[in-house]
Each structure stands twice: as structure tokens, then as C-alpha cells.
Design an enzyme around this catalytic site. Structure first.
Site, PDB file in Angstrom:
ATOM      1  N   GLU A 119       0.837  -1.210   0.000  1.00  0.00           N
ATOM      2  CA  GLU A 119       0.000   0.000   0.000  1.00  0.00           C
ATOM      3  C   GLU A 119       0.871   1.259   0.000  1.00  0.00           C
ATOM      4  O   GLU A 119       0.392   2.341   0.347  1.00  0.00           O
ATOM      5  CB  GLU A 119      -0.958   0.022   1.207  1.00  0.00           C
ATOM      6  CG  GLU A 119      -1.929  -1.143   1.291  1.00  0.00           C
ATOM      7  CD  GLU A 119      -3.051  -1.114   0.250  1.00  0.00           C
ATOM      8  OE1 GLU A 119      -3.080  -0.196  -0.588  1.00  0.00           O
ATOM      9  OE2 GLU A 119      -3.880  -2.040   0.276  1.00  0.00           O
ATOM     10  N   HIS A 142      -3.174   1.747   8.226  1.00  0.00           N
ATOM     11  CA  HIS A 142      -4.218   0.995   7.526  1.00  0.00           C
ATOM     12  C   HIS A 142      -4.396  -0.328   8.252  1.00  0.00           C
ATOM     13  O   HIS A 142      -3.412  -1.023   8.525  1.00  0.00           O
ATOM     14  CB  HIS A 142      -3.829   0.756   6.065  1.00  0.00           C
ATOM     15  CG  HIS A 142      -4.627  -0.334   5.422  1.00  0.00           C
ATOM     16  ND1 HIS A 142      -6.001  -0.307   5.361  1.00  0.00           N
ATOM     17  CD2 HIS A 142      -4.257  -1.517   4.864  1.00  0.00           C
ATOM     18  CE1 HIS A 142      -6.431  -1.412   4.778  1.00  0.00           C
ATOM     19  NE2 HIS A 142      -5.403  -2.170   4.476  1.00  0.00           N
ATOM     20  N   HIS A 144      -7.595  -3.688   9.336  1.00  0.00           N
ATOM     21  CA  HIS A 144      -8.814  -4.391   8.937  1.00  0.00           C
ATOM     22  C   HIS A 144      -9.715  -4.634  10.160  1.00  0.00           C
ATOM     23  O   HIS A 144      -9.885  -5.778  10.583  1.00  0.00           O
ATOM     24  CB  HIS A 144      -8.451  -5.747   8.306  1.00  0.00           C
ATOM     25  CG  HIS A 144      -7.550  -5.675   7.099  1.00  0.00           C
ATOM     26  ND1 HIS A 144      -6.876  -6.773   6.602  1.00  0.00           N
ATOM     27  CD2 HIS A 144      -7.212  -4.640   6.290  1.00  0.00           C
ATOM     28  CE1 HIS A 144      -6.163  -6.421   5.542  1.00  0.00           C
ATOM     29  NE2 HIS A 144      -6.339  -5.126   5.328  1.00  0.00           N
ATOM     30  N   HIS A 215     -12.851  -3.749   2.782  1.00  0.00           N
ATOM     31  CA  HIS A 215     -11.415  -3.968   2.948  1.00  0.00           C
ATOM     32  C   HIS A 215     -10.913  -3.527   4.327  1.00  0.00           C
ATOM     33  O   HIS A 215     -10.432  -4.347   5.094  1.00  0.00           O
ATOM     34  CB  HIS A 215     -10.653  -3.266   1.816  1.00  0.00           C
ATOM     35  CG  HIS A 215      -9.172  -3.412   1.890  1.00  0.00           C
ATOM     36  ND1 HIS A 215      -8.318  -3.062   0.862  1.00  0.00           N
ATOM     37  CD2 HIS A 215      -8.350  -3.866   2.868  1.00  0.00           C
ATOM     38  CE1 HIS A 215      -7.070  -3.306   1.212  1.00  0.00           C
ATOM     39  NE2 HIS A 215      -7.062  -3.792   2.428  1.00  0.00           N
TER      40      HIS A 215
HETATM   41  P1  13P Z   1       1.161  -5.509   2.977  1.00  0.00           P
HETATM   42  O1  13P Z   1       1.571  -6.795   3.668  1.00  0.00           O
HETATM   43  O2  13P Z   1       1.794  -5.383   1.624  1.00  0.00           O
HETATM   44  O3  13P Z   1       1.416  -4.329   3.878  1.00  0.00           O
HETATM   45  O4  13P Z   1      -0.406  -5.600   2.681  1.00  0.00           O
HETATM   46  C1  13P Z   1      -1.352  -5.741   3.694  1.00  0.00           C
HETATM   47  C2  13P Z   1      -2.654  -5.101   3.371  1.00  0.00           C
HETATM   48  O5  13P Z   1      -3.463  -4.928   4.261  1.00  0.00           O
HETATM   49  C3  13P Z   1      -2.951  -4.664   1.985  1.00  0.00           C
HETATM   50  O6  13P Z   1      -4.087  -3.869   1.935  1.00  0.00           O
HETATM   51 ZN    ZN Z   2      -5.443  -4.088   3.679  1.00  0.00          ZN
END
Ligand code: 13P
Ligand code: ZN
Length: 270
Positions: A119, A142, A144, A215
Site C-alpha cells: 500500500e 491501515h 482491517h 477492505h
Molecule cells: P502488505 O503486507 O503489503 O502491507 O499488505 C497488507 C494489506 O493490508 C494490503 O491492503
Molecule cells: Zn489491507
């Protein structure tokens, strides 16, 4: 091997905060496998010794032209690296990069050749935008979060400011500590330039936290702890909403009058 963090207490403290937050993300169940990523702008902590270091990689393209982050330095979570591992060993699961004068490529400077998160376009484009605006924000997170992501699987929750209004009304703290609410970005391919631009557009319309449909969440703030806190209070509200639903009713939410009083007393935006 000697780490760049050695004898640099301020830098070590900032990277330490990233590790602490990475641990929280794992504990909360928001960081399955390699899920989520964190970057922090550490340029203000760079000393002459760091500038003199020889990069450990050749230049690699960012695939974007980002003039405001010319010669800036960032700590980045490594792609495919686990938050739970980063919590213990931040420099074995992330790296420090420097943006080159062409504003389109970077080198890894320390400690090892750990390729930055997939990202990276969203993160670096956001730091570029924030610096361009003169913002004091230095961290992008970022992750989840289960309940917030669940809400994005329904069209009503994707309508502008519906999620903000409902989540703010679940508990007074949410508006107090996430005063700009939550923006919405429709589903886009992870890691894409389009997702990066849409996230900037959302932050530009005055949000610190953006929901990426089906996401995750992308948040910005002065440091990694504060960005985490904003996501945490929002997800707490989502949990309260869901807990009420599980009890068999829709949460009433605070009334308009209660929200207005809160905004006035705590000097929050309308
Ligand atoms: P990375 O392991 O490349 O940081 O990706 C994780 C992710 O949440 C992608 O949206
Ligand atoms: Zn992600």
C-alpha cells in the site's frame, strides 16, 4: 548487526510506538496474517549520521511523482510482514526508506532490505498531500477492523455521513475523539494508485479516517498512537451498535440535542 535505532532515542521511541500499535492491532484481531500497514514520516528526526549512510538497495520506483516528500524519510511496515512479528521486532519487519530527489523513487537505508508495504502508493501519496497542506500529521495507519469492515458490506452504511452520524451517536467519546467523522471510499483494488487518490480526496474533504469498502480503514494523525485511537473509538461504536442488535433492538443513539450539546461544550465541528 548494528541497528539505525541505536543511540537515537527519539527515532527509537517513534518506531517503538509503531511496534506497540502493531501489537494492539494483532490483539484486536484486526491484523490477520500480514493484514494492515503503518508508515511514519521520520524526516524531522534525521541526523547527519543518517544522511551519511550508504543505501542498502538500488533506487526503486514509487510509480507516482510526489514532490512534497522529496528527500523525506519514512519508517514503513514491510510487505507480507505480520503485525504480530513487527510488534516484537520492528526493524526485522519494516525498514527505513529515503525518497530520492527525482520524487519518484526511493532507497532503503536501514536496517535490512525489507520491501515496503504494497500500500506504499496510498501511504506516500498521503504523506505528500499532508506535507503540501502544511499538516502536522506524520502517521498513516491501515488496518482491517472487523466490525467497521462489516458495516461497509451494506449500501446504507456507504452513504455519505450515515456511518459518521450513527457511530458518533453510540457513545459521546466517539465524536470527541474522532471529530471529523469517517469518509467512504468505494471498493478499489488494494495497492492501486486509484485507491491512493480516492483516499486523498476523502481526507481532503475533511476526514482523518476513511473506510475502504469491503477492505479496511485508513487513518491519519499526528502520530501512530493517535491514528490508532481514532480507529479504536469508531470500532467501539460499531461494536455497541452490533451488541444492541444482538440484544434484539436497534440502538436509539444519542439524540440530536445531546449531540449538539456535546459539540458546543467540547468545541467540536458541527
Ligand atoms: P502488505 O503486507 O503489503 O502491507 O499488505 C497488507 C494489506 O493490508 C494490503 O491492503
Ligand atoms: Zn489491507
Amino acid at each position: 548487526m548494528k541497528s539505525i535505532l541505536e543511540n537515537r532515542p527519539a527515532l527509537a521511541a517513534e518506531v517503538g510506538k509503531v511496534a506497540e500499535v502493531a501489537g494492539y492491532l494483532w490483539q484486536k484481531g484486526w491484523a490477520e496474517r500480514n493484514g494492515g500497514n503503518i508508515t511514519i514520516n521520520i524526516t524531522e528526526l534525521v541526523d547527519e549520521g543518517m544522511k551519511a549512510l550508504t543505501p542498502i538497495t538500488e533506487p526503486r520506483p514509487i510509480c507516482l511523482h510526489l514532490p512534497n516528500i522529496k528527500d523525506c524519510w519514512f519508517y514503513c511496515k514491510g510487505t507480507n510482514r505480520r503485525m504480530r512479528d513487527l510488534a516484537r521486532e520492528p526493524m526485522a519487519n519494516g525498514s527505513i526508506i529515503r525518497i530520492l530527489p527525482d520524487c519518484e523513487s526511493y532507497v532503503i537505508v536501514a536496517d535490512a532490505d525489507i520491501a515496503p508495504t504494497s500500500e506504499l502508493p496510498s501511504h506516500l501519496a498521503m504523506h505528500n498531500y499532508l506535507l503540501g497542506k502544511g499538516s502536522p500529521y506524520r502517521a498513516c495507519v491501515h488496518t482491517h477492523p472487523i466490525e467497521l469492515v462489516a458495516l461497509t458490506h451494506n449500501d446504507q452504511w456507504l452513504q455519505k455521513d450515515y456511518a459518521t452520524k450513527v457511530l458518533w451517536s453510540m457513545i459521546p467519546e466517539t465524536k470527541a475523539f474522532c471529530p471529523r467523522g469517517v469518509g467512504i471510499v468505494p471498493y478499489m483494488l488494494p495497492g492501486s494508485k486509484e485507491l491512493a487518490q480516492a483516499t486523498i480526496d476523502a481526507v481532503d474533504s475533511d476526514y482523518d479516517v476513511v473506510l475502504w469498502e469491503k477492505h479496511g480503514v485508513f487513518a491519519v494523525d499526528v502520530d501512530v498512537m493517535s491514528a490508532f485511537d481514532q480507529i479504536d473509538v469508531l470500532n467501539k461504536s460499531a461494536l455497541i451498535y452490533i451488541a444492541a442488535k444482538n440484544l434484539g433492538f436497534i440502538a436509539d443513539g444519542m439524540t440530536e440535542a445531546q449531540m449538539q450539546e456535546l459539540s458546543e461544550v467540547f468545541h467540536l465541528p458541527k
